[in-house]
Design an enzyme around this catalytic site. Structure first.
Site, PDB file in Angstrom:
ATOM      1  N   SER A  94     -61.945  27.576  74.577  1.00 46.58           N
ATOM      2  CA  SER A  94     -62.891  28.705  74.612  1.00 46.58           C
ATOM      3  C   SER A  94     -62.585  29.734  75.695  1.00 46.58           C
ATOM      4  O   SER A  94     -63.493  30.317  76.270  1.00 46.58           O
ATOM      5  CB  SER A  94     -64.323  28.178  74.755  1.00 46.58           C
ATOM      6  OG  SER A  94     -64.677  27.392  73.635  1.00 46.58           O
ATOM      7  N   LYS A 130     -54.318  28.918  64.461  1.00 47.26           N
ATOM      8  CA  LYS A 130     -54.814  27.829  63.591  1.00 47.26           C
ATOM      9  C   LYS A 130     -54.658  28.215  62.105  1.00 47.26           C
ATOM     10  O   LYS A 130     -53.729  28.936  61.772  1.00 47.26           O
ATOM     11  CB  LYS A 130     -56.260  27.492  63.941  1.00 47.26           C
ATOM     12  CG  LYS A 130     -56.488  27.276  65.427  1.00 47.26           C
ATOM     13  CD  LYS A 130     -57.792  26.591  65.707  1.00 47.26           C
ATOM     14  CE  LYS A 130     -58.036  26.590  67.201  1.00 47.26           C
ATOM     15  NZ  LYS A 130     -59.043  25.648  67.603  1.00 47.26           N
ATOM     16  N   GLY A 161     -63.255  25.569  70.795  1.00 52.47           N
ATOM     17  CA  GLY A 161     -64.050  26.186  69.737  1.00 52.47           C
ATOM     18  C   GLY A 161     -65.551  26.024  69.913  1.00 52.47           C
ATOM     19  O   GLY A 161     -66.316  26.291  68.987  1.00 52.47           O
ATOM     20  N   GLU A 165     -56.847  18.806  67.149  1.00 53.46           N
ATOM     21  CA  GLU A 165     -57.200  18.833  65.719  1.00 53.46           C
ATOM     22  C   GLU A 165     -56.215  18.017  64.900  1.00 53.46           C
ATOM     23  O   GLU A 165     -56.583  17.403  63.894  1.00 53.46           O
ATOM     24  CB  GLU A 165     -57.283  20.295  65.238  1.00 53.46           C
ATOM     25  CG  GLU A 165     -58.521  20.982  65.806  1.00 53.46           C
ATOM     26  CD  GLU A 165     -58.395  22.483  66.013  1.00 53.46           C
ATOM     27  OE1 GLU A 165     -57.486  23.108  65.441  1.00 53.46           O
ATOM     28  OE2 GLU A 165     -59.228  23.024  66.767  1.00 53.46           O
ATOM     29  N   ASN A 203     -53.068  30.518  69.575  1.00 52.10           N
ATOM     30  CA  ASN A 203     -52.996  29.553  68.471  1.00 52.10           C
ATOM     31  C   ASN A 203     -53.919  30.053  67.367  1.00 52.10           C
ATOM     32  O   ASN A 203     -55.138  29.962  67.488  1.00 52.10           O
ATOM     33  CB  ASN A 203     -53.449  28.170  68.977  1.00 52.10           C
ATOM     34  CG  ASN A 203     -53.584  27.161  67.844  1.00 52.10           C
ATOM     35  OD1 ASN A 203     -53.087  27.380  66.743  1.00 52.10           O
ATOM     36  ND2 ASN A 203     -54.245  26.035  68.117  1.00 52.10           N
ATOM     37  N   HIS A 235     -51.945  18.851  69.309  1.00 54.74           N
ATOM     38  CA  HIS A 235     -53.257  19.509  69.366  1.00 54.74           C
ATOM     39  C   HIS A 235     -54.335  18.516  68.938  1.00 54.74           C
ATOM     40  O   HIS A 235     -54.123  17.693  68.049  1.00 54.74           O
ATOM     41  CB  HIS A 235     -53.262  20.740  68.451  1.00 54.74           C
ATOM     42  CG  HIS A 235     -54.445  21.624  68.687  1.00 54.74           C
ATOM     43  ND1 HIS A 235     -55.696  21.328  68.187  1.00 54.74           N
ATOM     44  CD2 HIS A 235     -54.574  22.773  69.404  1.00 54.74           C
ATOM     45  CE1 HIS A 235     -56.536  22.275  68.586  1.00 54.74           C
ATOM     46  NE2 HIS A 235     -55.882  23.158  69.313  1.00 54.74           N
ATOM     47  N   GLU A 284     -56.347  20.740  77.239  1.00 54.08           N
ATOM     48  CA  GLU A 284     -57.407  21.241  76.369  1.00 54.08           C
ATOM     49  C   GLU A 284     -58.506  20.191  76.253  1.00 54.08           C
ATOM     50  O   GLU A 284     -58.417  19.296  75.396  1.00 54.08           O
ATOM     51  CB  GLU A 284     -56.846  21.541  74.980  1.00 54.08           C
ATOM     52  CG  GLU A 284     -55.766  22.598  74.972  1.00 54.08           C
ATOM     53  CD  GLU A 284     -55.758  23.404  73.680  1.00 54.08           C
ATOM     54  OE1 GLU A 284     -55.883  24.609  73.752  1.00 54.08           O
ATOM     55  OE2 GLU A 284     -55.662  22.803  72.596  1.00 54.08           O
TER      56      GLU A 284
HETATM   57  C1  PEP Z   1     -57.138  25.769  70.683  1.00 55.71           C
HETATM   58  O1  PEP Z   1     -57.348  25.475  69.539  1.00 55.71           O
HETATM   59  O2  PEP Z   1     -56.050  25.508  71.173  1.00 55.71           O
HETATM   60  C2  PEP Z   1     -58.204  26.430  71.442  1.00 55.71           C
HETATM   61  C3  PEP Z   1     -58.132  26.416  72.739  1.00 55.71           C
HETATM   62  O3  PEP Z   1     -59.219  27.005  70.723  1.00 55.71           O
HETATM   63  P1  PEP Z   1     -60.412  27.910  71.293  1.00 55.71           P
HETATM   64  O4  PEP Z   1     -59.815  28.891  72.251  1.00 55.71           O
HETATM   65  O5  PEP Z   1     -60.999  28.578  70.089  1.00 55.71           O
HETATM   66  O6  PEP Z   1     -61.370  26.991  71.961  1.00 55.71           O
END
Ligand code: PEP
Length: 253
Positions: free
Chosen positions: A215, A12, A171, A98, A10, A96, A165
């Site tokens: 992460s 973003k 992040g 976000e 992803n 997601h 997630e």
């Molecule tokens: C994501 O945004 O789906 C995600 C898992 O981000 P990150 O790997 O940076 O934590």
């Protein structure tokens, strides 16, 4: 059971078109010959067209990070499922955290988007997860059950991938331990199995692909994927460099 490792990036709101092209070329080169894993990249809308030309005919699938719940018409600024299909997308990420946090997306809105996307022929990567406070208050299972119940009940589950997630891991550099991930992943499979029963659906829940996201790095993917119900990763930051994303793909067994 037909689950196999699934690794999704992803990107973003990162990468200008030229940067996206460089990144995807590195990924396509690095995954040549891999036939036992599913690989997906989700660039921003603006790069989909150029990235699509590069992944065409390769083992890298293309996805978007969002779509509208309407397929055409007077919805200024929206991008429809048909437009994504037209650009060569086969997947779209929905729900997601976000989008839930910054753009007010509710389970109801996500269900509308998912219904339309699937009816048009896209597969969805549906994200669920608890915030830190909910985990601390022992509400993780309640939150996730609601996110699953309110979105999946009327969907064709053959077109659904779930991404767990935990919001506190996205992040932040904090990854759920394999035990924490497995606990929720097995709960997700059980909950979806109940949805299948309640709705009288014809779907084998052992076929459901459940990704972990938050992460993930090349050093953590192996331990996570040793868990029975973890089938792959949805990767944000670490998917922005071809080398690290390729290491994640190679370490995902
Ligand atoms: C994501 O945004 O789906 C995600 C898992 O981000 P990150 O790997 O940076 O934590």
């Amino acid at each position: 059971m037909s689950r196999r490792p699934f690794l999704a990036g992803n990107w973003k709101m990162n990468k200008l078109v030229g940067e996206a092209v460089d990144l995807v070329k590195g990924i396509v080169d690095g995954v040549k010959g891999i036939i036992d894993k599913d690989i997906l990249v989700c660039p921003p809308f603006t790069a989909l067209s150029e990235v699509s030309k590069i992944v065409k005919g390769t083992n890298v699938n293309l996805g978007a990070q969002n779509c509208s719940y309407k397929d055409s018409g007077a919805y200024t600024g929206e991008i429809s499922p048909s437009m994504l299909l037209d650009l060569g997308c086969s997947y779209v990420i929905l729900g997601h955290s976000e989008r839930r946090t910054y753009f007010g997306e509710t389970n109801e809105i996500i269900n509308e988007k998912a219904k339309l996307a699937i009816s048009k022929g896209l597969k969805i990567v549906y994200c669920v997860g608890e915030v830190l406070e909910e985990r601390k208050n022992n509400q993780t299972f309640d939150v996730i059950k609601k996110q699953l119940d309110q979105v999946l009940y009327n969907l064709d589950l053959n077109s659904v991938i779930i991404a767990y997630e935990p919001v506190w891991a996205i992040g932040t550099g904090l990854t759920a331990s394999p035990e924490q991930a497995e606990e929720v992943h097995s709960f997700i499979r059980k909950t979806v199995s109940n949805i299948v029963k309640d709705a009288g659906k014809n779907f084998d829940v052992n076929d459901l692909v459940i990704l972990y996201g938050g992460s993930v790095k090349s050093s953590s993917i192996k331990g996570l994927m040793e868990c029975e119900d973890v089938d792959g990763g949805l990767i944000g930051g670490a998917s922005l460099k071809a080398e690290e994303f390729l290491n994640i793909i190679n370490n995902a067994k």
